[in-house]
Design a protein around this motif. Structure first.
Motif, mmCIF file in Angstrom:
data_model
loop_
_atom_site.group_PDB
_atom_site.id
_atom_site.type_symbol
_atom_site.label_atom_id
_atom_site.label_comp_id
_atom_site.label_asym_id
_atom_site.label_seq_id
_atom_site.Cartn_x
_atom_site.Cartn_y
_atom_site.Cartn_z
ATOM 1 N N LEU A 190 -26.210 24.563 -33.290
ATOM 2 C CA LEU A 190 -27.465 24.671 -32.553
ATOM 3 C C LEU A 190 -27.594 26.041 -31.908
ATOM 4 N N ASP A 191 -28.849 26.508 -31.812
ATOM 5 C CA ASP A 191 -29.105 27.739 -31.071
ATOM 6 C C ASP A 191 -29.426 27.384 -29.616
ATOM 7 N N ASP A 192 -29.872 28.358 -28.843
ATOM 8 C CA ASP A 192 -30.145 28.126 -27.424
ATOM 9 C C ASP A 192 -31.313 27.172 -27.208
ATOM 10 N N GLU A 193 -32.157 27.004 -28.215
ATOM 11 C CA GLU A 193 -33.275 26.067 -28.126
ATOM 12 C C GLU A 193 -32.926 24.712 -28.727
ATOM 13 N N ARG A 194 -31.645 24.541 -29.060
ATOM 14 C CA ARG A 194 -31.123 23.309 -29.652
ATOM 15 C C ARG A 194 -31.759 23.005 -31.009
ATOM 16 N N ARG A 195 -32.078 24.048 -31.743
ATOM 17 C CA ARG A 195 -32.530 23.914 -33.125
ATOM 18 C C ARG A 195 -31.322 24.086 -34.042
ATOM 19 N N GLY A 196 -31.315 23.332 -35.132
ATOM 20 C CA GLY A 196 -30.187 23.376 -36.041
ATOM 21 C C GLY A 196 -30.269 24.519 -37.046
ATOM 22 N N TRP A 197 -29.140 25.230 -37.212
ATOM 23 C CA TRP A 197 -29.031 26.298 -38.205
ATOM 24 C C TRP A 197 -27.790 26.037 -39.055
ATOM 25 N N LEU A 198 -27.870 26.392 -40.325
ATOM 26 C CA LEU A 198 -26.739 26.276 -41.231
ATOM 27 C C LEU A 198 -26.254 27.657 -41.623
ATOM 28 N N ALA A 199 -24.985 27.897 -41.316
ATOM 29 C CA ALA A 199 -24.359 29.167 -41.694
ATOM 30 C C ALA A 199 -23.425 28.916 -42.863
ATOM 31 N N TYR A 200 -23.720 29.534 -44.003
ATOM 32 C CA TYR A 200 -22.914 29.380 -45.226
ATOM 33 C C TYR A 200 -21.798 30.429 -45.176
ATOM 34 N N ILE A 201 -20.636 30.025 -44.703
ATOM 35 C CA ILE A 201 -19.545 30.949 -44.423
ATOM 36 C C ILE A 201 -18.605 31.036 -45.621
ATOM 37 N N PRO A 202 -18.370 32.229 -46.165
ATOM 38 C CA PRO A 202 -17.441 32.359 -47.296
ATOM 39 C C PRO A 202 -16.033 31.937 -46.901
ATOM 40 N N ALA A 203 -15.350 31.222 -47.797
ATOM 41 C CA ALA A 203 -13.960 30.849 -47.569
ATOM 42 C C ALA A 203 -13.138 32.119 -47.338
ATOM 43 N N GLY A 204 -12.207 32.026 -46.388
ATOM 44 C CA GLY A 204 -11.358 33.171 -46.090
ATOM 45 C C GLY A 204 -11.908 34.085 -45.022
ATOM 46 N N THR A 205 -13.093 33.812 -44.506
ATOM 47 C CA THR A 205 -13.665 34.632 -43.436
ATOM 48 C C THR A 205 -12.806 34.540 -42.181
ATOM 49 N N ALA A 206 -12.634 35.646 -41.503
ATOM 50 C CA ALA A 206 -11.835 35.677 -40.281
ATOM 51 C C ALA A 206 -12.391 34.686 -39.257
ATOM 52 N N GLY A 207 -11.509 33.864 -38.702
ATOM 53 C CA GLY A 207 -11.902 32.887 -37.697
ATOM 54 C C GLY A 207 -12.235 31.513 -38.251
ATOM 55 N N LEU A 208 -12.330 31.398 -39.584
ATOM 56 C CA LEU A 208 -12.622 30.109 -40.219
ATOM 57 C C LEU A 208 -11.316 29.453 -40.659
ATOM 58 N N GLN A 209 -11.103 28.218 -40.226
ATOM 59 C CA GLN A 209 -9.882 27.499 -40.566
ATOM 60 C C GLN A 209 -10.244 26.112 -41.092
#
Length: 419
Positions: A190-209
């Motif tokens: 959610l953003d600050d307005e509580r709207r939903g967003w989808l982030a398509y994060i590539p595997a192996g991205t720093a911080g993704l586990q």
């Protein structure tokens, strides 16, 4: 020629021994007939060791490559972007065929296919070109939607925040089916307005586990465990306004649900088939039946007839629901609120019967096949474990309410991924 490549693509993040990346391309399916034929071919291959994978909880790393490289994960990519753009009737049939062979494998593309629809509904032309191209090359989406310990499934703590021309994703997800095998892990926040967003994060991205900690007694090889995004930075080109698929009348919710129903129908079909095989080949008739074979026992015959009637009714409503989606999708104008309500109700009706046949058939198997069928060597309890686990995704009791409220009071179902 076989649609299943003999040299499967290397899994996310892997490289050749010389350090270069794997470049294998997936087969591209061209039409509905090819999709059905390919599904039968892939299912036959997946079924061979499905019981062993379940018993040992052996994750299907190689098998998922067969599946996606055959092109079946790309069959809903629109024709104008190079895909087959198959009908929903075909899509549900493909999923049902795979689920009868291995329902864990059938569940893995469920979220992927819903995410393909999100791209089609909310993406820019450039985003569609890029991501549809990735899908056609065999890339897979996992998911990071649900969270543990919240009030309900839409009570999200994960945040997606715009910052310096990018987005920052922070949160922890569970029930992340397919994320362990994914090339991209789409995370809902959610953003600050509580709207939903989808982030398509590539595997192996720093911080993704992605953590393999799924311990459910059914659907054991979906690896539906934990995903952690620790201040992950994502390019704006990889972020989509997911809120639009529910704020506006779209088929995204019914599509997600009809795929779930197809998985349950496949589980029911597999349980019925194994019942017939066991009764014919192994079961003994009851002493009071006066017959030589269990398959001649009139009470067993009656129950088998009942199972087939229930299975065929579920399959018929599933096809009817898919045809309803096809009619709305091809009507030549954007769907209305009434269209989406009609679709949700049709899918809800199918979901009731597919849930019930999956549970009924997987339980009746033991009653009709007899005590020998409970031996661990047969692993037939996997059907019930899979049915019971998968049908918990969205409670069928609320499908009865949805359908009844629509017909009795004219109340349209709420628009979200579970309707």
């Amino acid at each position: 020629m076989s649609a299943i490549p003999q040299n499967t693509a290397t899994r996310p993040g892997s490289t050749h021994s010389d350090g270069s990346s794997e470049k294998a391309l997936a087969h591209i399916i061209r039409d509905d007939a090819e999709a059905i034929a390919s599904a039968h071919e892939v299912a036959a291959r997946l079924a061979v060791h499905a019981s062993e994978r379940d018993r040992e909880r052996r994750l299907p790393r190689e098998e998922i490559d067969w599946f996606s490289q055959a092109g079946l994960w790309a069959i809903t990519v629109p024709k104008e972007y190079g895909g087959a753009g198959v009908s929903y009737v075909t899509l549900t049939e493909v999923i049902k065929i795979i689920a009868a062979a291995d329902p864990s494998l059938a569940q893995l593309p469920q979220n992927h296919l819903g995410l393909v629809d999100v791209i089609a509904l909310t993406g820019t032309h450039e985003q569609k070109q890029f991501f549809f191209g990735e899908i056609l090359r065999g890339k897979r989406f996992g998911n990071g939607f649900s969270e543990k310990g919240t009030k309900h499934v839409l009570d999200l703590k994960t945040r997606v925040t715009a910052e310096d021309g990018e987005y920052v994703v922070h949160g922890t997800k569970f029930y992340s089916t397919g994320a362990l095998f994914a090339h991209y892990v789409p995370i809902l926040g959610l953003d600050d307005e509580r709207r939903g967003w989808l982030a398509y994060i590539p595997a192996g991205t720093a911080g993704l586990q992605v953590i393999d900690d799924w311990s459910g007694f059914g659907q054991r090889t979906t690896a539906s465990g934990t995903v952690i995004a620790d201040q992950v930075r994502v390019a704006a080109s990889h972020v989509f306004p997911a809120f639009r698929v529910s704020d506006q009348p779209t088929l995204n919710g019914p599509i997600s649900q009809v795929i779930q129903a197809a998985i349950d129908a496949g589980i029911g079909r597999a349980a019925v088939d194994d019942t017939l095989k066991f009764v014919r080949e192994r079961s003994r008739p009851w002493i009071d039946s006066g017959v030589e074979r269990a398959s001649d026992d009139p009470l067993v015959i009656r129950e088998v007839g009942h199972l087939h009637i229930q299975l065929h009714a579920a399959e018929a409503l599933l096809e009817r629901a898919a045809r309803t989606l096809d009619a709305i999708a091809t009507q030549g104008h954007a769907p209305s609120e009434d269209d989406i309500a009609r679709a949700s109700v049709a899918v809800g009706e199918a979901k009731v019967l597919t849930t019930e046949i999956a549970l009924l058939a997987s339980e009746k198997l033991f009653e009709l096949a007899g005590t020998q069928s409970t031996l661990a060597a047969h692993n037939l309890d996997r059907h019930w474990r899979n049915a019971r686990t998968h049908t918990l995704h969205d409670p069928v009791r609320w499908k009865y309410h949805l359908v009844g409220n629509y017909y009795l009071n004219g109340i349209k179902p709420a628009r979200h991924p579970w309707n």
